[in-house]
Design an enzyme around this catalytic site. Structure first.
Site: not given
Length: 528
Positions: A198, A235, A239-240
């Protein structure tokens, strides 16, 4: 210390006899296990524990106040300032500490698949497993690229070096300090590997806009016709899951740039959550966990070495880091064209946002800046009812520049390429959390597929009276009563009250954005 002195200190460190440069995956696996940093699983992955820090430490992250950059940074709770003196003193201490270690590990690679804006990086690690993590997550150089590699930014990571706040000027023993002028990221006091990933994303969020490139915290895929789709979301929003589509190729799962040529992946790997992972629900991720994959804080049976992805006794934030080519259906170049479809994902636990709505440019910029989702009751101690979460641009911890700059870049890209933007609620329907039910994944997939296929271009819509969102009246495979959230609630008055409550939260959160255009203020947010 000036930049030359910093560079000389680094050169001396890298020339030490304890430095191992660009070890292979098998070598790093051997080092990680033989040194007791990690153990092997039955599938050949390694698993390491990160101690008390099982996630990022945002309150311990700083940017050095420097003449060349200080007027550009959006200072505040996310971008915390720290003096050059504090950085210099800690840098010398960390370098001297690392010089005494029996072995250090150096990875040289890149961030950004777009060759014109690619950032060359190197990482100096105290741990072999951290170096393996970087090898799998960043872009790996060819032999030819490695021969001419000159790092523009360097991460110096010493997890076992702990700061003394009273002496070193930090808030705790942990520190993640970025010097944009000296091009060093200094990390200590934490074993959580995600800090390295990050930190580089933060650097790219600073550098790319200077080249007219829009950095994005999103996943991306592309269809056979070259139609690119982006998925923004915090989260737990899906999305994934939603970007993993057997009929579309994955460009990347987390970080991208959007240039004049199209979209490109910033990374060379994936950092997937593994909590409750199963072959049935997420086969792509499950099958990617093999030799060379790094598992973080996953509980493993000591004898069989079989991971238990349902065991969250160490943390819910269990992770797998693996190179993107461990996923079968990918774009090998990690580069594609301009997005046709942009999806903002939110898990609205209040159950008042539509399951899908088509956004105008002004609405897209408004919802991008707000970055809304919900934290659910039971996920953290003390959380007894849904709590709203606002993460600017769906990635506020990684944005060094003012948020409105990124939103303006989004608006420009929408204008230039005619991208269609949709807000998709993967949260609750028919009532809030505890009353209604979670939106069925099959419905969400059908809606997202319809959006990507362009089936909403000429479909009839109705406008939500509170949020002003444009809701399709019919979608194949989705019951019509689900599409309009108010119709899905049996108690209409309760819906109106909860919807107005959320609309008021939206407006209150949006007050923090200065210099937003009148068009966004008047046309982007709730109507009442």
């Amino acid at each position: 210390m000036n930049s030359v002195e910093i560079a000389n200190e680094l050169k001396e460190l890298l020339n030490g006899g304890n430095v191992k440069v660009q070890l292979s995956v098998p070598q790093l696996v051997e080092k990680s296990t033989s040194r007791g940093e990690a153990i092997l699983t039955v599938d050949g992955a390694i698993v390491a524990e990160t101690g008390k820090y099982t996630g990022r430490s945002p309150k311990d992250k700083y940017i050095v106040t420097e003449e060349s950059t200080k007027d550009k940074i959006d200072w505040g709770n996310v971008n915390r300032p720290i003096s050059a003196e504090v950085f210099d003193n800690l840098y010398v201490k960390v370098v001297n500490y690392l010089k005494e270690k029996d072995e250090l590990y150096v990875f040289k690679g890149f961030a950004g698949a777009d060759k014109d804006s690619q950032l060359s990086i190197q990482v100096v690690n105290e741990y072999a497993w951290h170096n393996l993590f970087c090898h799998q997550l960043f872009i790996r150089p060819t032999e030819e690229e490695l021969a001419s590699h000159v790092a523009e930014f360097t991460i110096v990571s010493a997890p076992n070096f702990k700061a003394d706040p009273a002496i070193d000027g930090t808030a705790s023993e942990t520190f993640i300090i970025v010097s944009l002028e000296k091009k060093i990221i200094l990390i200590g006091g934490t074993e959580y590997a995600g800090e390295m990933k990050k930190s580089i994303f933060g650097i790219m969020n600073y550098l790319l806009p200077e080249n007219g490139i829009f950095p994005m915290h999103c996943s991306a895929n592309v269809g056979e016709a070259g139609d690119v789709a982006l998925f923004f979301g915090l989260s737990g929003t899906g999305k994934t899951t939603l970007s993993a589509d057997a009929n579309r190729k994955l460009i990347g799962d987390d970080e991208h740039g959007w240039s004049d040529s199209g979209v490109f992946n910033i990374e060379g790997g994936c950092y997937a959550k593994t909590v409750n992972l199963s072959r049935e629900k997420e086969p792509e991720i499950y099958n990617a966990i093999r030799f060379g994959t790094v598992l973080e804080n996953v509980v493993v049976d000591p004898e069989s070495r079989i991971p238990n992805y349902d065991d969250i006794s160490l943390t819910e934030n269990t992770r797998a880091a693996y190179p993107i080519h461990y996923i079968d259906n990918i774009v090998t170049s990690s580069v594609a064209g301009h997005p046709k479809t942009i999806v903002f994902l939110t898990a609205d636990a209040f159950g008042v946002l539509p399951p899908i709505s088509k956004l105008t440019k002004e609405q897209a910029m408004y919802h991008f800046l707000n970055g809304f989702t919900s934290k659910l009751a039971g996920t953290e101690r003390g959380v007894t009812s849904p709590e709203p979460v606002f993460s600017t641009c769906f990635g506020s911890p990684f944005l060094p520049l003012p948020a409105t700059l990124y939103a303006e870049m989004l608006g420009q890209k929408i204008d230039e390429h005619g991208s269609q933007v949709f807000l998709v609620n993967t949260g609750w329907t028919g009532g809030e959390y505890g009353v209604g039910s979670r939106m069925k994944l099959s419905y969400t997939r059908a809606m997202v597929r319809a959006a990507i296929d362009g089936k909403f271009n000429n479909v009839e819509t109705t406008q939500d009276a509170i949020f002003g969102l444009h809701i399709p009246t019919a979608i194949e495979g989705v019951p019509s009563e689900v599409l309009n959230p108010r119709a899905a609630w049996s108690d209409k008055d309760a819906y109106d009250q909860k919807a107005q409550y959320l609309a008021d939260l939206f407006k209150e959160n949006f007050k923090k954005f200065a210099n937003v255009s009148e068009d966004i203020l008047k046309k982007g947010g709730p109507l009442v």
